[in-house]
Each structure stands twice: as structure tokens, then as C-alpha cells.
Design an enzyme around this catalytic site. Structure first.
Site, mmCIF file in Angstrom:
data_model
loop_
_atom_site.group_PDB
_atom_site.id
_atom_site.type_symbol
_atom_site.label_atom_id
_atom_site.label_comp_id
_atom_site.label_asym_id
_atom_site.label_seq_id
_atom_site.Cartn_x
_atom_site.Cartn_y
_atom_site.Cartn_z
ATOM 1 N N HIS A 224 0.795 -1.229 0.000
ATOM 2 C CA HIS A 224 0.000 0.000 0.000
ATOM 3 C C HIS A 224 0.826 1.276 0.000
ATOM 4 O O HIS A 224 0.273 2.369 -0.041
ATOM 5 C CB HIS A 224 -0.979 0.027 1.177
ATOM 6 C CG HIS A 224 -0.310 0.140 2.520
ATOM 7 N ND1 HIS A 224 0.201 -0.942 3.184
ATOM 8 C CD2 HIS A 224 -0.072 1.205 3.313
ATOM 9 C CE1 HIS A 224 0.721 -0.552 4.336
ATOM 10 N NE2 HIS A 224 0.582 0.759 4.441
HETATM 11 C C1 UD1 Z 1 -2.485 4.997 6.128
HETATM 12 C C2 UD1 Z 1 -1.216 5.561 6.731
HETATM 13 C C3 UD1 Z 1 -0.074 4.588 6.532
HETATM 14 C C4 UD1 Z 1 -0.436 3.221 7.058
HETATM 15 C C5 UD1 Z 1 -1.755 2.750 6.480
HETATM 16 C C6 UD1 Z 1 -2.173 1.477 7.160
HETATM 17 C C7 UD1 Z 1 -0.969 8.015 6.669
HETATM 18 C C8 UD1 Z 1 -0.331 9.133 5.971
HETATM 19 N N1 UD1 Z 1 -0.819 6.806 6.076
HETATM 20 O O1 UD1 Z 1 -2.267 4.856 4.740
HETATM 21 O O2 UD1 Z 1 1.061 5.040 7.240
HETATM 22 O O3 UD1 Z 1 0.595 2.321 6.738
HETATM 23 O O4 UD1 Z 1 -2.772 3.747 6.711
HETATM 24 O O5 UD1 Z 1 -3.101 0.768 6.389
HETATM 25 O O6 UD1 Z 1 -1.566 8.170 7.686
HETATM 26 N N2 UD1 Z 1 -9.538 4.080 1.946
HETATM 27 C C9 UD1 Z 1 -10.721 3.408 1.821
HETATM 28 N N3 UD1 Z 1 -11.319 2.962 2.974
HETATM 29 C C10 UD1 Z 1 -10.809 3.148 4.198
HETATM 30 C C11 UD1 Z 1 -9.609 3.860 4.304
HETATM 31 C C12 UD1 Z 1 -8.974 4.307 3.162
HETATM 32 O O7 UD1 Z 1 -11.238 3.214 0.724
HETATM 33 O O8 UD1 Z 1 -11.406 2.699 5.200
HETATM 34 C C13 UD1 Z 1 -8.859 4.534 0.698
HETATM 35 C C14 UD1 Z 1 -9.294 5.930 0.243
HETATM 36 O O9 UD1 Z 1 -9.258 5.931 -1.146
HETATM 37 C C15 UD1 Z 1 -8.156 6.786 0.782
HETATM 38 C C16 UD1 Z 1 -6.965 5.871 0.640
HETATM 39 O O10 UD1 Z 1 -7.461 4.582 0.929
HETATM 40 O O11 UD1 Z 1 -7.995 7.979 0.055
HETATM 41 C C17 UD1 Z 1 -5.824 6.198 1.570
HETATM 42 O O12 UD1 Z 1 -6.251 6.203 2.925
HETATM 43 P P1 UD1 Z 1 -5.376 6.991 4.026
HETATM 44 O O13 UD1 Z 1 -5.881 6.716 5.383
HETATM 45 O O14 UD1 Z 1 -5.225 8.431 3.630
HETATM 46 O O15 UD1 Z 1 -3.941 6.382 3.858
HETATM 47 P P2 UD1 Z 1 -3.486 4.861 3.752
HETATM 48 O O16 UD1 Z 1 -2.878 4.641 2.416
HETATM 49 O O17 UD1 Z 1 -4.592 3.984 4.203
HETATM 50 N N1 UDP Z 2 -3.628 -6.804 8.478
HETATM 51 C C1 UDP Z 2 -4.900 -7.367 8.556
HETATM 52 N N2 UDP Z 2 -5.555 -7.688 7.386
HETATM 53 C C2 UDP Z 2 -4.997 -7.474 6.162
HETATM 54 C C3 UDP Z 2 -3.700 -6.895 6.095
HETATM 55 C C4 UDP Z 2 -3.057 -6.562 7.271
HETATM 56 O O1 UDP Z 2 -5.426 -7.583 9.644
HETATM 57 O O2 UDP Z 2 -5.639 -7.802 5.158
HETATM 58 C C5 UDP Z 2 -2.939 -6.420 9.728
HETATM 59 C C6 UDP Z 2 -1.534 -6.955 9.894
HETATM 60 O O3 UDP Z 2 -1.529 -8.229 10.491
HETATM 61 C C7 UDP Z 2 -0.913 -5.905 10.796
HETATM 62 C C8 UDP Z 2 -1.571 -4.627 10.356
HETATM 63 O O4 UDP Z 2 -2.774 -5.013 9.694
HETATM 64 O O5 UDP Z 2 -1.253 -6.163 12.152
HETATM 65 C C9 UDP Z 2 -0.671 -3.838 9.438
HETATM 66 O O6 UDP Z 2 -1.377 -2.795 8.869
HETATM 67 P P1 UDP Z 2 -0.914 -2.062 7.542
HETATM 68 O O7 UDP Z 2 -0.007 -2.926 6.761
HETATM 69 O O8 UDP Z 2 -2.145 -1.558 6.901
HETATM 70 O O9 UDP Z 2 -0.161 -0.792 8.123
HETATM 71 P P2 UDP Z 2 1.376 -0.471 8.451
HETATM 72 O O10 UDP Z 2 1.834 -1.448 9.454
HETATM 73 O O11 UDP Z 2 2.142 -0.525 7.167
HETATM 74 O O12 UDP Z 2 1.348 0.925 8.955
#
Ligand code: UD1
Ligand code: UDP
Length: 380
Positions: A224
Site C-alpha cells: 500500500h
Molecule cells: C495509512 C497511513 C499509513 C499506514 C496505512 C495502514 C498516513 C499518511 N498513512 O495509509 O502510514 O501504513 O494507513 O493501512 O496516515 N480508503 C478506503 N477505505 C478506508 C480507508 C482508506 O477506501 O477505510 C482509501 C481511500 O481511497 C483513501 C486511501 O485509501 O484515500 C488512503 O487512505 P489513508 O488513510 O489516507 O492512507 P493509507 O494509504 O490507508
Molecule cells: N492486516 C490485517 N488484514 C490485512 C492486512 C493486514 O489484519 O488484510 C494487519 C496486519 O496483520 C498488521 C496490520 O494489519 O497487524 C498492518 O497494517 P498495515 O499494513 O495496513 O499498516 P502499516 O503497518 O504498514 O502501517
């Protein structure tokens, strides 16, 4: 400044009333639920008054509600419902909402975790109201400021009054950046507390059966990071590598909504590259615990695979979690097709140890520190 300096509702300034030691715990995005769950439980177990806030940065049921159900988290006392947006929009919405929460509940301490926008925004709102902040997973540094998380980490750490580190490098970075040693507490990794609590139950669900694969005979993928997903050329290299690997090893790829929202045409499923919706924690953990290999760019999954002893290829040029390489199963791999394929085929001997204090007891250590210092934590 005295301990009893409190927020005044109407002015937004702090007043000098006495109040219980209300502790505010904050979650916002997927990894936050997993890191905060054992801390929230431990605070409750010890009867410490708590207000639990969900910013709503992640909101889809598969990115949020499922974790509440599976981890036994209580419903949040406050849901800010900020949703998605640009960095400034999202950060600003959390700040505005969380400031009101601080006015309303007057917490004595705000606990934030990790490095997402909600972490930074709540730390900043609290610090501006002179409310002490505790940062769980402090001090990690990728030294790569193109990552939004790196900016969130640095700023949050420099706002925090209590800094809980997961690995020695975290404590070292904080000392090098001039943060007072008495604020830094090496406690281990609360995400690994959650893993150790649930791994047997997760594997007992045999989640691989739903995908028609055998235990230890499949790979698991998550991606991601903007650095891998936003640039079509990089994303294509990774997609091609995954497709080629899946010919010899079936891959299960629970896809993050962000990844699907970019270059969607690249992420076509085949019978051996199973692209599925994000999974709940238990199914994901169960799958991870019996994977032959994990390919990811996640922060937390680098740590979880190390705790489980499962080989992990991290498609990044750097990591803020070096202990997963020195004391774990993680390998950095350039996000290029040839590099990924080479790493996949190269056997590596991993050290036969896990990182110090990743023993499932980080949350009690964190709450021990909080209980000890809370009465003396003065507002600034
Ligand atoms: C965020 C965090 C990242 C983390 C990740 C965990 C920031 C800057 N980034 O990234 O550090 O590793 O979460 O998963 O805080 N969206 C949905 N549904 C949701 C949430 C998000 O569709 O419930 C989609 C939307 O298109 C949104 C995009 O994901 O614009 C990005 O979501 P956002 O929370 O801004 O950042 P992540 O890429 O999820
Ligand atoms: N995870 C989950 N379901 C998924 C992918 C990840 O429960 O389909 C869990 C994973 O085990 C870990 C956490 O989500 O505990 C990691 O989140 P993510 O990779 O979104 O964020 P990051 O750690 O990169 O900030």
C-alpha cells in the site's frame, strides 16, 4: 505548571481544577487498532479512567469494525469520522475534532501509536493544549522524508512527553535528537502482544482452506505504500513479479483500498494470484503464521513475520525497523521485477532469535510507566 491545570470548555485554555487522571487513547487506522488494543485492555484491567477515541481515518468495515469485533475492543467513546482526504485535509480535520474532544474530556494524558496522520494530528492538538502526550512505537526512523510516516514520526516524537520504544534503534535515535533520557522507555512491541495473544486461535481457524491452498505452501502479499503503488512503472514491475512467482507458489493478496484505487488494471486476479478484499486480523494472522513467504511493504507486517519466524521480503529501499533484519526474518528488496524474483529464489538463513522484549508483555510495561509517572506529569 501544576498538575491540575485543566482545559476550560468555553475559552479553550486550561484551568486549575482537580480531576481524575483521565487517559485518552487514540486509534485511527488499521495498525493502530492492533497496537493499542492491549494497552486499552491493560488500562481497563487496572481500573484507570479512559476516554477512547477513533478518528475515523479508516472507516470501511474491513479496515476498522472487524478489528473491534475480533480484538474485543470497546466501542469508541468518541468517533470523529474524519474519512479520507489530502494530508492537510485529513490532518486538519483530526486536529479540529480532537481539540473538541480534549475540551470535553480534559484528559490528563493522550496516548497515540505509530506513524499515521491521526497520530500526528492528535499529538499536535493535545500538545497545543498543554496536555501531555505518550507515543507508542517512538523513535523509528527510515531517514526517508519522502515517506509521510517519517514526518509524522519525527514531529510526534518531539511533541511527546513519554516515548515508548519497540527496539534499541528507536531509543538511540531519540537520544541523538536530543530528547531527554528520562522520557524514553524501551518497553517492547505492543503489536506483538496482540499477535502472541491471538496466534493460536487464528491458526486454528485454518483460514488457508477458504483459498484452496495447503498450510506452508502459499505466499501472502500486501502492498500500500505510495512509493510502490502510485508510480505505474513501479507498480507494473511488482505486479509482473507477483504473477511470475504465483506460477510456482500460489499467492494470496488481500488488497488495501488505496492500492485498488490506483492503477486498478494492474491488479487482476488469476487462479494462483488471489486478489481479495482486506482480511480481518484473525484470518490474516492465521494465514501469515503458515505462509511460506510474505511479500509486503507494510511496517507492522515486517515485525509480525519476524515474531513468527516467517521469511519476509519488504519491497522498499529502507526500513525504520532494522531489528527485523538483524534479529529477524526480514529482507529489503528493491521494488523491481528482477530483484523481487532473485530474492524469492535466494535461500537465506535467518537468526534463531526474536528481538529483545517482544515477549507479549509490552502493554503491562507501558502501563507500569504511565501509572508511575502520571501523578508527576505536569502540563507544560
Ligand atoms: C495509512 C497511513 C499509513 C499506514 C496505512 C495502514 C498516513 C499518511 N498513512 O495509509 O502510514 O501504513 O494507513 O493501512 O496516515 N480508503 C478506503 N477505505 C478506508 C480507508 C482508506 O477506501 O477505510 C482509501 C481511500 O481511497 C483513501 C486511501 O485509501 O484515500 C488512503 O487512505 P489513508 O488513510 O489516507 O492512507 P493509507 O494509504 O490507508
Ligand atoms: N492486516 C490485517 N488484514 C490485512 C492486512 C493486514 O489484519 O488484510 C494487519 C496486519 O496483520 C498488521 C496490520 O494489519 O497487524 C498492518 O497494517 P498495515 O499494513 O495496513 O499498516 P502499516 O503497518 O504498514 O502501517
Amino acid at each position: 505548571m501544576s498538575l491540575n491545570r485543566r482545559v476550560n470548555f468555553s475559552t479553550g485554555f486550561l484551568s486549575e481544577e482537580s480531576a481524575a487522571y483521565m487517559i485518552c487513547t487514540v486509534v485511527g487506522a488499521r495498525p493502530n487498532f492492533i497496537k493499542m488494543a492491549p494497552i486499552i485492555m491493560e488500562l481497563s484491567r487496572r481500573g484507570l479512567p479512559q476516554v477512547f477515541v477513533h478518528t475515523g481515518q479508516h472507516y470501511d468495515a474491513r479496515m476498522s469494525a472487524v478489528f473491534f469485533d475480533e480484538l474485543g475492543l470497546p466501542q469508541p467513546d468518541v468517533y470523529l469520522g474524519v474519512g479520507s482526504g489530502t494530508h492537510a485535509e485529513q490532518t486538519a480535520r483530526v486536529m479540529l475534532g480532537f481539540e473538541q474532544t480534549c475540551f470535553q474530556y480534559q484528559p490528563r494524558l493522550v496516548i497515540v501509536a505509530g506513524d499515521v496522520n491521526s497520530t500526528l494530528a492528535c499529538a499536535l492538538s493535545a500538545a497545543k493544549l498543554n496536555i501531555p502526550v505518550a507515543h507508542v512505537e517512538a523513535g523509528l526512523r527510515s531517514n526517508d522524508r519522502t515517506m509521510p510516516e517519517e514526518i509524522n514520526r519525527i514531529v510526534t516524537d518531539h511533541l511527546a512527553d513519554l516515548l515508548f520504544t519497540t527496539e534499541p534503534s528507536g531509543s538511540e535515535h531519540l537520544r541523538q535528537e536530543g530528547i531527554a533520557a528520562e522520557k524514553i522507555h524501551f518497553v517492547g512491541n505492543s503489536m506483538i502482544d496482540t499477535l502472541r495473544q491471538h496466534v493460536d486461535r487464528a491458526a486454528a481457524r485454518r483460514p488457508w482452506e477458504a483459498f484452496g491452498v495447503q498450510p506452508d505452501a502459499y505466499g501472502l502479499v500486501t502492498l500500500h505504500r505510495p512509493s510502490n503503488i502510485d508510480d505505474p512503472a513501479t507498480a507494473r514491475e511488482i505486479a509482473e513479479a507477483l504473477r511470475e512467482i504465483s506460477v510456482s507458489l500460489p499467492l494470496i493478496f488481500p488488497i488495501h483500498p488505496r492500492t485498488l484505487s490506483k492503477n486498478r488494471e494492474l491488479w487482476n486476479a488469476t487462479s494462483s494470484l488471489r486478489i481479495v478484499e482486506p482480511l480481518g486480523y484473525l484470518d490474516f494472522l492465521g494465514l501469515m503464521s503458515h505462509s511460506k513467504i510474505v511479500i509486503t511493504d507494510s511496517g507492522g507486517i515486517q515485525e509480525e513475520t519476524t515474531a513468527l519466524g516467517i521469511p519476509c521480503l519488504t519491497l522498499r529501499y529502507n526500513t525504520e525497523r532494522p531489528v527485523t533484519i538483524t534479529d529477524g526474518t526480514n529482507r529489503l528488496v528493491a521494488p523491481r521485477k528482477d530483484a523481487v524474483l532473485r530474492a524469492f529464489h535466494a535461500p537465506v538463513k535467518h537468526p534463531d532469535r526474536t528481538p529483545e522484549l517482544w515477549d507479549g508483555c509490552a502493554a503491562p510495561r507501558i502501563v507500569d510507566v504511565i501509572e508511575t509517572v502520571l501523578p508527576s506529569l505536569s502540563n507544560h
